[in-house]
Every structure is written in structure tokens, then in C-alpha cells.
Scaffold this motif. Sequence first.
Motif, mmCIF file in Angstrom:
data_model
loop_
_atom_site.group_PDB
_atom_site.id
_atom_site.type_symbol
_atom_site.label_atom_id
_atom_site.label_comp_id
_atom_site.label_asym_id
_atom_site.label_seq_id
_atom_site.Cartn_x
_atom_site.Cartn_y
_atom_site.Cartn_z
ATOM 1 N N ALA A 11 0.763 -1.202 -0.053
ATOM 2 C CA ALA A 11 0.101 0.079 -0.133
ATOM 3 C C ALA A 11 0.872 1.325 -0.147
ATOM 4 N N ARG A 12 1.779 1.588 1.158
ATOM 5 C CA ARG A 12 2.659 2.469 1.141
ATOM 6 C C ARG A 12 1.575 3.836 1.189
ATOM 7 N N GLY A 13 0.509 3.859 1.577
ATOM 8 C CA GLY A 13 -0.252 5.085 1.771
ATOM 9 C C GLY A 13 -1.055 5.450 0.262
ATOM 10 N N ALA A 14 -0.875 4.688 -0.442
ATOM 11 C CA ALA A 14 -1.290 5.044 -1.678
ATOM 12 C C ALA A 14 -2.799 5.040 -1.834
ATOM 13 N N PRO A 15 -3.558 5.753 -2.452
ATOM 14 C CA PRO A 15 -5.094 5.756 -2.520
ATOM 15 C C PRO A 15 -5.561 4.500 -3.490
ATOM 16 N N GLY A 16 -6.558 3.966 -3.019
ATOM 17 C CA GLY A 16 -7.323 2.702 -3.719
ATOM 18 C C GLY A 16 -7.767 3.209 -5.137
ATOM 19 N N ASN A 17 -8.435 2.497 -5.956
ATOM 20 C CA ASN A 17 -9.060 2.659 -7.128
ATOM 21 C C ASN A 17 -10.149 3.441 -6.978
ATOM 22 N N ASP A 75 -3.391 6.703 3.133
ATOM 23 C CA ASP A 75 -4.734 6.029 3.768
ATOM 24 C C ASP A 75 -4.563 5.999 5.261
ATOM 25 N N GLY A 76 -3.282 6.292 6.013
ATOM 26 C CA GLY A 76 -3.122 6.037 7.405
ATOM 27 C C GLY A 76 -3.418 7.171 7.953
ATOM 28 N N MET A 77 -3.748 8.306 7.461
ATOM 29 C CA MET A 77 -4.121 9.534 7.998
ATOM 30 C C MET A 77 -5.477 9.514 8.689
ATOM 31 N N VAL A 78 -5.799 10.081 9.585
ATOM 32 C CA VAL A 78 -7.160 10.254 10.343
ATOM 33 C C VAL A 78 -8.001 10.715 9.502
ATOM 34 N N ARG A 79 -7.932 11.560 8.647
ATOM 35 C CA ARG A 79 -8.763 12.369 7.931
ATOM 36 C C ARG A 79 -9.171 11.480 6.915
ATOM 37 N N ALA A 80 -8.066 10.754 6.101
ATOM 38 C CA ALA A 80 -8.366 9.695 5.075
ATOM 39 C C ALA A 80 -9.266 8.440 5.664
ATOM 40 N N ARG A 81 -9.044 8.029 6.797
ATOM 41 C CA ARG A 81 -10.098 6.971 7.467
ATOM 42 C C ARG A 81 -11.327 7.271 7.666
ATOM 43 N N GLU A 82 -11.358 8.625 8.104
ATOM 44 C CA GLU A 82 -12.953 9.153 8.441
ATOM 45 C C GLU A 82 -13.571 9.652 6.968
ATOM 46 N N ASN A 83 -13.097 9.519 5.865
ATOM 47 C CA ASN A 83 -13.673 9.989 4.672
ATOM 48 C C ASN A 83 -14.381 8.650 4.069
ATOM 49 N N GLN A 84 -15.825 8.855 3.987
ATOM 50 C CA GLN A 84 -16.468 7.842 3.444
ATOM 51 C C GLN A 84 -17.191 8.246 2.340
ATOM 52 N N SER A 85 -16.589 9.263 1.354
ATOM 53 C CA SER A 85 -16.989 9.977 0.321
ATOM 54 C C SER A 85 -16.764 8.792 -0.993
ATOM 55 N N ARG A 88 -21.210 10.953 -3.418
ATOM 56 C CA ARG A 88 -21.942 10.741 -2.044
ATOM 57 C C ARG A 88 -20.876 11.209 -1.176
ATOM 58 N N TRP A 89 -20.914 12.323 -0.599
ATOM 59 C CA TRP A 89 -19.964 13.146 0.008
ATOM 60 C C TRP A 89 -20.036 12.779 1.666
ATOM 61 N N THR A 90 -18.861 12.759 2.214
ATOM 62 C CA THR A 90 -18.881 12.983 3.681
ATOM 63 C C THR A 90 -18.601 14.532 4.024
ATOM 64 N N ILE A 129 -10.811 21.044 -1.979
ATOM 65 C CA ILE A 129 -11.226 20.164 -0.769
ATOM 66 C C ILE A 129 -9.991 19.195 -0.527
ATOM 67 N N ILE A 130 -9.866 19.321 0.834
ATOM 68 C CA ILE A 130 -8.814 18.163 1.254
ATOM 69 C C ILE A 130 -9.508 16.909 1.926
ATOM 70 N N GLU A 131 -9.569 15.864 1.299
ATOM 71 C CA GLU A 131 -10.451 14.683 1.773
ATOM 72 C C GLU A 131 -12.029 14.769 1.649
ATOM 73 N N PHE A 132 -12.479 15.757 2.224
ATOM 74 C CA PHE A 132 -13.918 16.030 2.322
ATOM 75 C C PHE A 132 -14.117 17.450 2.960
ATOM 76 N N PRO A 133 -15.370 17.862 2.517
ATOM 77 C CA PRO A 133 -15.564 19.540 2.751
ATOM 78 C C PRO A 133 -15.790 19.624 4.190
ATOM 79 N N THR A 134 -15.125 20.730 4.725
ATOM 80 C CA THR A 134 -15.528 21.106 6.385
ATOM 81 C C THR A 134 -16.118 22.528 6.173
ATOM 82 N N LEU A 135 -17.334 22.286 6.847
ATOM 83 C CA LEU A 135 -18.070 23.579 6.822
ATOM 84 C C LEU A 135 -18.477 24.086 8.293
#
Length: 327
Positions: free
Chosen positions: A99-105, A126-136, A146-148, A305-311
Motif C-alpha cells: 500500500a505505502r499510503g497510496a489511494p485505492g482505485n 490512507d493511514g491519516m485520520v482524515r483519510a480514514r474518516e472519509n466515506q465519500s 456521495r460526500w462525507t 477540498i482536502i479529503e472532504f468538505p469542512t463547513l
Amino acid sequence: LNTSTQLNTQDLLVLDMAKCGVCGELSRYRCPACGVRSCSVDCIRLHKVHSGCTGTRNPVAFRSISDFNDSALASDYHFLEQAQRVAESAGRRASDTGARGAPGNARRELAWQAGQRGTTLHLMPDGMVRARENQSRYDRASCRIRWTLELLFVQVGVRHLESPVGEHATLLDLLRDLLLGEQLPARAPSNDPPKEGLASECTHRASHCAGGKAATETDGAHSAEKGAGACQPRKRQRQESAAHKDALEPGLKALLRHKLRIYSRHGLDSLKLYLAVQPCRADRPRFELLPLDKPLSEVLRTKVIIEFPTLHVALPSEESDFPLVGS
């Protein structure tokens, strides 16, 4: 006599230093954090309770040159060795998984689809907290994202993640759902079809997937029948988990609405939603005021946007806390 008296005095001093700091008995241990001696596990616990000591030495605490000795040098050396072992272990695990942190397909497709809509989406490892929280995710069936969404209610100190939110929904729909309990629209309006380029791209992908499925249907029939029995328990477990989540959701939403009641009292029309401009300086953030009545796809167009929008949801009295771009 003088020599004997001197030796006895030195022995008494050594014995006094070796006494337990809690009960006064002969000590056997020394606290790594503060150096207080103790004789047993019970005394160690009492020492932590009464003094508030954690019992863990801070390896990065400042130490002056006058206090630096061989023990401190050895401690720093062991700390660096431990950091090296942790880094090497993490590298081996990443190498084993490839993996080495590369985003999946799916995440790469999400970023590409966001770019087609005019939104610049940056993905973190992928190991970052914001990446794990992102369900978009990008839904190929409906050709929509479908955004988070992360909503920060600063006035009451509430951080809420809402997922999934369709790109056809408006921010006003989202506020109604969170503050008033009105559900978000389940599907896109009929007068808001996807763009022509996106629709053709979805049709091409759907036909490609259908062709691949037809080609492998015969070969995979036997393996699918064989693995059906093994998949049933896991499928039932997922269904039970989803049902449990749905049963808890009304209660959690009611609790959230109770915490956010100050926002509902002011009325939805008086609330303001801000999006931080990226990139920006940490000490001088700038924001954009977002329209509440437009679809999310239009709201996020031309945004970074970084991973998902923060409002940021603000009350009328908080408008001065969000300086706009160009101010």
C-alpha cells in the motif's frame, strides 16, 4: 573513631536515600518520571494517586547542560533506537501490503469525478485520520458523488460528520435534517440530470462492467455456488449491524439536535455556512460564504477540498470570526 563515625554517617545517608517515599521502608524501585523511590506495587500506585505522576519519563523534556549526564545520554540514545525500530517496522508492514499510503482505485475515481465537476480534491495517505474518516464515494449506478461532510458548530463545540450526502442535496436540506429532523432527499430531482459527458462516461463504464460480467458468469458459477454458504454468516452479520445502527440513529440524531438547539432557535435563514479557502496560512485563514439553496455539486465547484468538505456553521453574532476572501 572519627573514621568509623564518618562511615556510619555515610551509611545512614545511603539508607535514607534508599527509603520508600511512601511508607519509609527499604526501596526497590525508582519512578522513571520523577525519581521517587518505592518498595512495592501498592506504593507505586499510591505515589501516582497522591502526586499525579504518570510514571512515564518524558524523553523529549528539556534538560540543561549542567544537568546532562551519562544516564541522560543513554536514555536519549535508547529513545532514538526505539524511534528507528518503529519506523522500520512500519516500512516493513507497508511493503508487505504493497500500500505505502497510496489511494485505492475507488478513491482515485472519486478524485477524478470531483475534478470533472470542477472540484479539486486532494487525497491524503490512507493511514491519516482524515483519510480514514472519509466515506465519500462515487456511485456508478447513479453517476453521482456521495460526500462525507464535516460540520463544525463552534458556538457549542460540536464536530459532526454526516455521510453519505448526495451531491444533489442542498445545504438547507442538510440543516433541516440536523436541526429539525427532516430527512434529506433520497434521490436527485428529475429536472437535474447529470452532465452529458458524465452520463456518457457512466454508460461506457456500465457497459464495460456488464460485458465483463457476462464473460465470467459461466466460469464463476461453480465458485459462487461453493462460496455462497461461507458468505451467508458474514452477510447476516452485516445486516444485523446495519439494523442495529439504524435503530440507534434516531436517538443519536435527537441528542445532536438537543445540543444544537441554539441554532434551530435562531432559524435556518439566519445561519451562515463558511468553507475555508485552501491553501491558506494557519494564522490568517480566509473563508467563502456558501449559498444554502444550491446543490452541493454547484457549491463545491471551483473549490479546493482536502479529503472532504469542512463547513463552519455560524450564528449571526459569529460572522466577524470568519473573514471572507479579499477582506
